[in-house]
Design an enzyme around this catalytic site. Sequence first.
Site, short mmCIF file in Angstrom:
data_model
loop_
_atom_site.label_atom_id
_atom_site.label_comp_id
_atom_site.label_asym_id
_atom_site.label_seq_id
_atom_site.Cartn_x
_atom_site.Cartn_y
_atom_site.Cartn_z
N GLY A 366 0.96 -1.25 0.06
CA GLY A 366 0.14 0.10 0.09
C GLY A 366 0.92 1.20 -0.18
O GLY A 366 2.09 1.12 0.21
N PRO A 367 0.41 2.42 -0.14
CA PRO A 367 1.10 3.78 -0.14
C PRO A 367 1.44 4.10 1.23
O PRO A 367 1.27 3.40 2.34
CB PRO A 367 -0.01 4.71 -0.54
CG PRO A 367 -1.43 4.04 -0.33
CD PRO A 367 -1.21 2.57 -0.52
N GLY A 369 2.32 5.69 4.73
CA GLY A 369 1.38 6.18 5.71
C GLY A 369 -0.01 5.62 6.06
O GLY A 369 -0.58 6.28 6.72
N VAL A 370 -0.23 4.37 5.53
CA VAL A 370 -1.45 3.76 5.66
C VAL A 370 -1.47 2.72 7.00
O VAL A 370 -2.45 2.31 7.44
CB VAL A 370 -1.91 3.06 4.60
CG1 VAL A 370 -2.17 3.96 3.42
CG2 VAL A 370 -0.86 1.94 4.08
N GLY A 371 -0.23 2.42 7.43
CA GLY A 371 -0.16 1.94 8.73
C GLY A 371 0.27 0.30 8.70
O GLY A 371 0.02 -0.35 9.30
N LYS A 372 1.02 0.31 7.62
CA LYS A 372 1.62 -1.31 7.34
C LYS A 372 2.72 -1.60 8.41
O LYS A 372 2.65 -2.83 9.01
CB LYS A 372 2.39 -1.27 5.83
CG LYS A 372 1.49 -0.93 4.79
CD LYS A 372 2.28 -0.92 3.51
CE LYS A 372 3.69 -0.10 3.36
NZ LYS A 372 3.07 1.29 3.37
N THR A 373 3.58 -0.72 8.71
CA THR A 373 4.59 -1.03 9.71
C THR A 373 3.86 -1.32 11.26
O THR A 373 3.99 -2.24 11.96
CB THR A 373 5.79 -0.14 9.89
OG1 THR A 373 6.28 -0.17 8.57
CG2 THR A 373 6.82 -0.48 10.68
N SER A 693 -4.45 3.76 -19.43
CA SER A 693 -5.76 4.20 -18.76
C SER A 693 -6.26 5.63 -19.04
O SER A 693 -7.19 5.98 -18.73
CB SER A 693 -5.77 3.98 -17.32
OG SER A 693 -4.80 4.57 -16.67
N LYS A 736 -7.91 4.69 -7.61
CA LYS A 736 -8.31 5.81 -8.34
C LYS A 736 -9.71 6.44 -7.85
O LYS A 736 -9.83 7.73 -7.80
CB LYS A 736 -8.30 5.18 -9.68
CG LYS A 736 -7.30 4.91 -10.54
CD LYS A 736 -7.28 4.34 -11.96
CE LYS A 736 -6.05 3.99 -12.56
NZ LYS A 736 -6.35 3.30 -13.60
#
Length: 805
Positions: A366-367, A369-373, A693, A736
Site C-alpha cells: 500500500g501507499p 502512511g497507511v499503517g503497514k509497519t 488508462s 483511483k
Amino acid sequence: MSSKKKDPKTEMKATDLPSELPILPLRNSVFFPGAVMPLTIGRAKTIRLIEEVTRENSLLGIVTQKAPEIDDPTPEDMFRVGTAARIIKLARTGKDGFNIVVQGIARFRVDGFGQEEPFFISRITPLMDAGLGDVEADALALTLKSTAREVIDLLPEIPVMAKQLLESITEPGHLADIITANIDATIEEKQEVLEAVHLRDRLKKVLELISRQLEVLKLSNKINTQVKGEMSKTQREYYLRQQLKAIKEELGEREEDENGLEELEKRLKKAALAPEAEKAAQKELRRMRNMQPSQAEYTVARTYLEWMADLPWSKSSDDNLDLDNAKNKLDGDHYGLDKIKKRIIEYLAVRKLKNDMKGPILCFVGPPGVGKTSLGRSIADALGRKFVRISLGGVRDEAEIRGHRRTYIGALPGRIIQGMKKAATNNPVFLLDEVDKLGHDFRGDPAAALLEVLDPEQNNTFSDHYLDVPFDLSKVLFIATANQMDPVPPALKDRMEVLELPGYTREEKLQIAHRHLVPKQLREHGIDTKYLDLGDKAVELIISGYTREAGVRNLEREIAGVCRWAAVKVAKGQAEKNTVTDEVIAEVLGPIKFESEVADRTGMPGVATGLVWTPYGGEITFVEMTKMAGKGTLTLTGKLGDVLKESAQAALSYVRARGNELGISKTADEHFLEKQDIHIHLPEGAMPKDGPSAGVTMVTALVSLLTGRKCRPDVAMTGEVTLRGLVLPVGGVKEKVLAAHRAGIKRVILPARNEKDIIDIPEQVRREVEFVFAKRVDEVLAAALEGGHPTKADVPLITQQAGQA
C-alpha cells in the site's frame, strides 16, 4: 644421476671420438661426461637409433632439447654442445620401448647434421678441457669440494656414499660436472656449465650455483628450527598447565574457570541446540580446550559459540489464542483495514486447532502512511509474541541476509539470525520492511537470499553462512511490507500472500485522527485535553485543505503543528481552553494548500479529468487539448511515456474515423482536421506519466475540443480505448476512486469489466459517488459531456449508486 670411478683400462678420451655420431635428443635434463644415467626410450626415431647403436656396438651423442614439450624436435630445437656416451645396459620394455643406462665420455660440439631420418646423425668436433694445471682452477676445485660437503651435511636424506664419492674425485673438471648434474638448477644453467670448456670458467659457474643452494638450505633450516622452537614452547606450556591442574585436584582446591569454557558449555546445554548444531558446537569446544586464549582462532571460535548459545533453538513464547481479545486489540490500534484483521483472526483460529502449523508469509502492500509497519507491531501484541523489525531499504549485499563465512575477519550472522537473537524466541512476528526497495550488485542479490527465508517448505532448515548449521524459521510469522509489487522478483512474490492496504477515505481519516493521532500528539507535546479543543470541523478542514494523501502522515504533522501552537500558549500561563477555529488553522498552518480546481480546469472545451494510479495512491490528472491552424499534426507534451503516446494516437484516429457520427465534421469544410494542429498536454510536465488508462479521457477531451461542448466538472474517468471504440478494463480501481472522492468528484466513469472491483471500495464512498460502467466510448461521452451525447443517438446510461451495489 650418479658418477662412476674411471677405469683406466676402458677409459676413452675425447680425441678417440669418431667424426660423426648418431644424436639422441634429451628433454628435461642435461647429461655430463663421467655421469651415469638411466633413460626410457619411447620415441620412434630414438628406438631406431638405439637398435642401430646396439647392433654396431658404437657410441651415441646425447644433446638436450631447448623446449622439452616438443615430441619431434628439429636440429634448431637442440643445443649445439652435447655429451658422447656409450650404452652400458639395455633392457627391452615391450614391443616399442627400451630402458637403457648410458655413461658419459666426453663433450663435443655439433657442426652440422648429415642425416635426419630415420634418426639424426651429425658431424662433431670433440671438446677438450682447457686450463689443466691452472693454480686458480685448483683453488676453485678445493672451494667447490668444501661447499659441496656443507650442502651434503644439510641434506640428511643423502646417503653416506655421496660424501665418499665426492672425496674420491680428483680431477677438477669431472668434479664440476658431477656436482652440476646433482644440484637444483635450471636446464639453461646446467647447459652453460656443459658448454664451459675452460676449467676456470666452469668451476666459477658451478661454485655460484652450489653457493646459492647452500644459502637456501641454511635459511630453510633456520625457519624450521624457529617453528619447532615455538611448537615446543606451546607444548611445554600445555603440559605445565595440565600438571598444575592435577596438583590442584590432589590438594582439593577448586580450579577457577579462567577462560569461561565451563560456563559457555553450560549455556550451550541450556540452549538445547538441534542435533547438528550440538555436534558442531562440541567440536568447537574441543578445539578451544587445546588452544591458548592468545591465539586469534580462539576468539573466533568463542564468538561463534556465544552466538550458538544465545540463539533461541527451542524457546518459544505462548500464543494468546483468544480471538475476541485479538480482534479488540487490532480494532483498538487501527481503524478500518478489515481485510487484514480478518486474515489474522483466521490464522489464530487455525493455530488454535492445529498447534504445529507453519507460519504464513504475509505481504502488506500500500501507499506510505497507511499503517503497514505499525500494523505488524499490533499483530505481535495481539498474538502475545515478540516483535522484530528489519529495514531492507537500500540493502544490496546478500551477506546482509545470509551472513558472512567465519573465514572473514569480523564476520557476523545475517540480519535474520541477528533478529532471532534479539527476539530470544523462535516464534516472533518478523517484519521485513520495504521489501520492494532491495537492490543488487556484484555482492549478490539479497532478494534471492530471501527465497529460502520466505518459503514455508524450506525455512525449517535455513542455513546462515556464519552458523553453517540449519536453523528452524518455520514457526516465525513473517510479514513483509512494500509500496508496490512491481520491483519484487516473481519468485519472491510467489512465496508471499499479498494483502493490499488502500488509502483512507475522508471519514476514515477523521476517525483515525480522533482515535489515534490527536491523543498521541497531545501526549507527545505535554498538553491536556482541557487546554485544547480540536473538533471535527477543524480536523476536516485540515484533511481537505492541507493534506491530499493516501495515508495519514502529513495529517499527523499538521495536527502536531496545531498542538505546538497550543503548547506555546499553555507554557506562557494561559489556563483557558484553546478552541481551534478556521482562523486559528489559517494562522498556524498558513493559507489553504489544496482547493478543488476541477471546476476551474474543466470550465472550457478540451479539458477532461482522468484518474491515475501511483505507488503512493491514486491521483486525479487533467488532459488539456487545444487546436490551431496547421497541417494536421499531433503534438504531445507533459513527459509522456510510449504507451501514453500510443493511447493519444489511438484516440485521435478513433475521433477522425467517426467524425461524422460525433458531429465533428458538420462544418463548411469537411476536411478541416487536415488543416488543424492538435496539441495534447498533461500538466505537471516534470512528472513522468505512462500507461493506457488515459485513453477514454483523451477521447473525451478531444471530442469536447472539436465539438465545443464542455466536460462536466464533477466527472472523472479511467479506461483504455481501442480503435473500435471499446473501453477495456484497467487496474488500481480502488485507489483511483478514493482519489476522485478526495478531490470532490461526484461521478466516476469506469470500464464495465471493472464493475466487480467496486466491492473493495468503502461503503461511504459508494454512497457519495455515482458510478458509470461503460462498454463503449459512446457511453463515456454521454456521461461526461454537458448536454449528454453529442450525436442524436439515444445511448443507454448504466449507473450504479448507493444501495444498488
